[in-house]
Motif scaffolding. Structure first.
Motif, PDB file in Angstrom:
ATOM      1  N   ASN A  82      60.657  53.164 -17.997  1.00 35.31           N
ATOM      2  CA  ASN A  82      61.904  53.507 -18.551  1.00 35.31           C
ATOM      3  C   ASN A  82      62.725  54.242 -17.537  1.00 35.31           C
ATOM      4  OD1 ASN A  82      64.579  54.488 -19.831  1.00 35.31           O
ATOM      5  ND2 ASN A  82      63.514  54.364 -21.734  1.00 35.31           N
ATOM      6  N   PRO A  83      63.516  53.591 -16.758  1.00 34.54           N
ATOM      7  CA  PRO A  83      64.186  54.104 -15.613  1.00 34.54           C
ATOM      8  C   PRO A  83      65.227  55.405 -15.963  1.00 34.54           C
ATOM      9  CG  PRO A  83      64.122  51.654 -15.416  1.00 34.54           C
ATOM     10  CD  PRO A  83      63.719  52.026 -16.830  1.00 34.54           C
ATOM     11  N   GLU A  84      65.772  55.046 -17.254  1.00 36.60           N
ATOM     12  CA  GLU A  84      66.731  56.259 -17.620  1.00 36.60           C
ATOM     13  C   GLU A  84      65.955  57.465 -17.845  1.00 36.60           C
ATOM     14  OE1 GLU A  84      69.232  54.860 -20.733  1.00 36.60           O
ATOM     15  OE2 GLU A  84      70.192  53.210 -19.790  1.00 36.60           O
ATOM     16  N   GLN A  85      64.976  57.131 -18.601  1.00 34.34           N
ATOM     17  CA  GLN A  85      63.989  58.585 -18.776  1.00 34.34           C
ATOM     18  C   GLN A  85      63.701  59.039 -17.347  1.00 34.34           C
ATOM     19  OE1 GLN A  85      61.040  57.032 -21.568  1.00 34.34           O
ATOM     20  NE2 GLN A  85      61.769  58.048 -23.179  1.00 34.34           N
ATOM     21  N   LEU A  86      63.226  58.084 -16.603  1.00 35.05           N
ATOM     22  CA  LEU A  86      62.596  58.627 -15.243  1.00 35.05           C
ATOM     23  C   LEU A  86      63.830  59.519 -14.463  1.00 35.05           C
ATOM     24  CD1 LEU A  86      60.389  58.882 -13.239  1.00 35.05           C
ATOM     25  CD2 LEU A  86      61.192  56.633 -12.162  1.00 35.05           C
ATOM     26  N   ALA A  87      65.160  59.006 -14.426  1.00 34.85           N
ATOM     27  CA  ALA A  87      66.030  59.716 -14.149  1.00 34.85           C
ATOM     28  C   ALA A  87      66.352  61.157 -14.569  1.00 34.85           C
ATOM     29  CB  ALA A  87      67.280  58.770 -14.188  1.00 34.85           C
ATOM     30  N   GLU A  88      66.217  61.229 -15.966  1.00 31.41           N
ATOM     31  CA  GLU A  88      66.201  62.538 -16.712  1.00 31.41           C
ATOM     32  C   GLU A  88      65.143  63.343 -16.300  1.00 31.41           C
ATOM     33  OE1 GLU A  88      66.209  64.365 -21.207  1.00 31.41           O
ATOM     34  OE2 GLU A  88      65.903  62.204 -20.955  1.00 31.41           O
ATOM     35  N   ILE A 102      54.335  60.742 -12.206  1.00 34.36           N
ATOM     36  CA  ILE A 102      53.641  59.993 -13.107  1.00 34.36           C
ATOM     37  C   ILE A 102      53.766  60.280 -14.444  1.00 34.36           C
ATOM     38  CG2 ILE A 102      51.251  59.841 -13.902  1.00 34.36           C
ATOM     39  CD1 ILE A 102      50.193  60.422 -10.907  1.00 34.36           C
ATOM     40  N   HIS A 103      53.921  58.992 -15.396  1.00 36.38           N
ATOM     41  CA  HIS A 103      54.065  59.138 -16.876  1.00 36.38           C
ATOM     42  C   HIS A 103      52.637  58.927 -17.537  1.00 36.38           C
ATOM     43  CE1 HIS A 103      56.405  57.196 -20.560  1.00 36.38           C
ATOM     44  NE2 HIS A 103      55.673  58.603 -20.823  1.00 36.38           N
ATOM     45  N   ARG A 104      52.418  59.915 -18.149  1.00 32.37           N
ATOM     46  CA  ARG A 104      51.051  59.627 -19.118  1.00 32.37           C
ATOM     47  C   ARG A 104      51.348  59.981 -20.442  1.00 32.37           C
ATOM     48  NH1 ARG A 104      46.248  63.868 -19.959  1.00 32.37           N
ATOM     49  NH2 ARG A 104      44.322  62.861 -19.426  1.00 32.37           N
ATOM     50  N   ARG A 105      50.782  59.032 -21.198  1.00 33.15           N
ATOM     51  CA  ARG A 105      51.385  58.825 -22.645  1.00 33.15           C
ATOM     52  C   ARG A 105      49.846  59.012 -23.345  1.00 33.15           C
ATOM     53  NH1 ARG A 105      54.883  54.318 -24.865  1.00 33.15           N
ATOM     54  NH2 ARG A 105      56.354  55.639 -24.009  1.00 33.15           N
TER      55      ARG A 105
END
Length: 216
Positions: A82-88, A102-105
């Motif tokens: 999610n580019p918007e989340q990454l920018a936030e 890195i995004h870890r869920r």
């Protein structure tokens, strides 16, 4: 209203009602059940707000249910970018435009019960090689993997997704709550950042706690 105030109000309300049924009947009272869930939810929220490690809070909850329970484990889930989340996240963590994130869920489990789901965006350059290896190759929860950083948790938002008793319940009679109020799948959400003792942020979290946090 604070948890203490809730409990004082509850005691006052119950004392004005007719004598409660004894034994199993009292345990089945919808009002008592709602009050029990409210107390557990407020206690969990308070614990999360006062501790640096959400995993440690969940481990304590898990151990209360079963002293022989294994450590909380993190089950990895597939992540959709999610580019918007990454920018936030970059703004919140003060990351450079070219700094890897890195995004870890994961789902955090006590045995077979899913207590929470967590989205975690972190900066691997601010962790040790050993920490990154652990996060990439094992089911170790993030807070356990990076505990050597002696990190501090700063809560951004805390939001109840479930209200077992509505605002103003303490002024009403218990009979008003004779209908059961089953909890939804998700009951509490926290947004937080983790930082080192000198203030360097390295992780942003969105945690959703499930109705499995309630004891039976």
């Amino acid at each position: 209203m604070t948890l203490t105030a809730y409990m004082v109000s509850a005691a006052a309300l119950v004392s004005t009602q007719a004598p409660a049924p004894a034994g199993a009947e009292a345990a089945r009272s919808p009002f008592v059940e709602r009050l029990r869930m409210l107390a557990q939810l407020q206690s969990l929220n308070a614990d999360l707000l006062s501790r640096d490690s959400a995993t440690a809070v969940l481990q304590t909850l898990c151990a209360r249910r079963d002293p022989n329970a294994p450590p909380i484990r993190a089950r990895r889930l597939v992540v959709t970018a999610n580019p918007e989340q990454l920018a936030e996240v970059r703004r919140e963590l003060g990351a450079a435009p070219d700094e890897p994130v890195i995004h870890r869920r994961v789902e955090l489990l006590c045995g077979a019960e899913i207590l929470s789901r967590a989205d975690n965006w972190y900066l691997p350059s601010r962790l040790t090689a050993g920490m990154n290896h652990t996060l990439n190759t094992t089911d170790t929860p993030f807070g356990v993997a990076v505990q050597a950083l002696r990190f501090q948790r700063r809560t951004l938002t805390s939001r109840l997704l479930f209200t077992p008793l509505p605002t103003g319940w303490e002024t009403r009679v218990a009979a008003d709550f004779d209908l059961a109020s089953p909890p939804p799948a998700d009951v509490l959400e926290h947004r937080a950042v983790l930082q080192t003792p000198d203030g360097h942020r390295f992780s942003m979290l969105v945690e959703v706690y499930t109705n499995q946090i309630f004891t039976r």
